[in-house]
Design an enzyme around this catalytic site. Structure first.
Site, short mmCIF file in Angstrom:
data_model
loop_
_atom_site.label_atom_id
_atom_site.label_comp_id
_atom_site.label_asym_id
_atom_site.label_seq_id
_atom_site.Cartn_x
_atom_site.Cartn_y
_atom_site.Cartn_z
N GLN A 51 0.81 -1.22 0.00
CA GLN A 51 0.00 0.00 0.00
C GLN A 51 0.84 1.27 0.00
OE1 GLN A 51 -2.67 -1.56 3.35
NE2 GLN A 51 -4.03 -0.20 2.23
N HIS A 137 -3.92 -8.36 1.06
CA HIS A 137 -3.15 -7.34 0.33
C HIS A 137 -1.85 -7.92 -0.23
CE1 HIS A 137 -5.13 -3.46 0.65
NE2 HIS A 137 -5.31 -3.58 1.96
NI NI Z 1 -6.55 -2.46 3.18
#
Ligand code: NI
Length: 156
Positions: A51, A137
């Site tokens: 991220q 993720h």
């Molecule tokens: Ni997330």
């Protein structure tokens, strides 16, 4: 330490599979510190390295009310799961939105810590949800692909 830019839905890196970490370097230590700072600054309860644009299997989580109980997971694997919970989920990469996702209610995770020592940690409820969301993720999966029904905006 420094804040890092959080990649948003639509950025192709979020669909990529992150690579295992096999040694702790100064660069990776800085990454982990920056991930914690970035997560807290965004009022999040979890953040995966992808991220912030780094394809390493590293996750930080803090579901405590005070935000002072960080969990750092390197190469996390969910080794046991049981039960079921259905509830709202959100993601710092999908700001202002939420959706209903069913997850296991209890999970056990095996991972390395910052000293590259293997450990196991168990979690229920929100912590179990965070473990599952963040490990997703690392495999390029966003919660939005698992939402039951509509993805809601924050004002709904
Ligand atoms: Ni997330």
């Amino acid at each position: 330490m420094a804040l890092r830019n959080i990649r948003k839905e639509g950025d192709p890196i979020l669909a990529k599979i992150s690579k295992p970490v096999w040694e702790m370097t100064d660069k990776t230590k800085v990454l982990i510190e920056d991930m914690l700072e970035t997560m807290y600054a965004a009022n999040g309860v979890g953040l995966a390295a992808v991220q912030v644009g780094v394809l390493k299997r590293i996750v930080v989580i803090d579901v405590s009310d005070a935000g002072n109980d960080p969990i750092i997971l390197i190469n996390p694997e969910i080794i046991d799961k049981s039960g079921s919970q259905t509830g709202d989920e959100g993601c710092l990469s999908v700001p202002g939105k939420s959706g209903v996702v069913t997850r296991a209610a209890h999970v056990k995770v095996k991972a390395f810590n910052e000293k590259m020592e293997v450990f196991e940690i168990e979690g229920d409820d929100l912590l179990a949800r965070a473990f599952q969301h963040e490990v997703d993720h690392l495999d390029g999966i966003l919660y939005t692909s698992k939402v039951e029904g509509e993805i809601k905006t924050a004002d709904d």
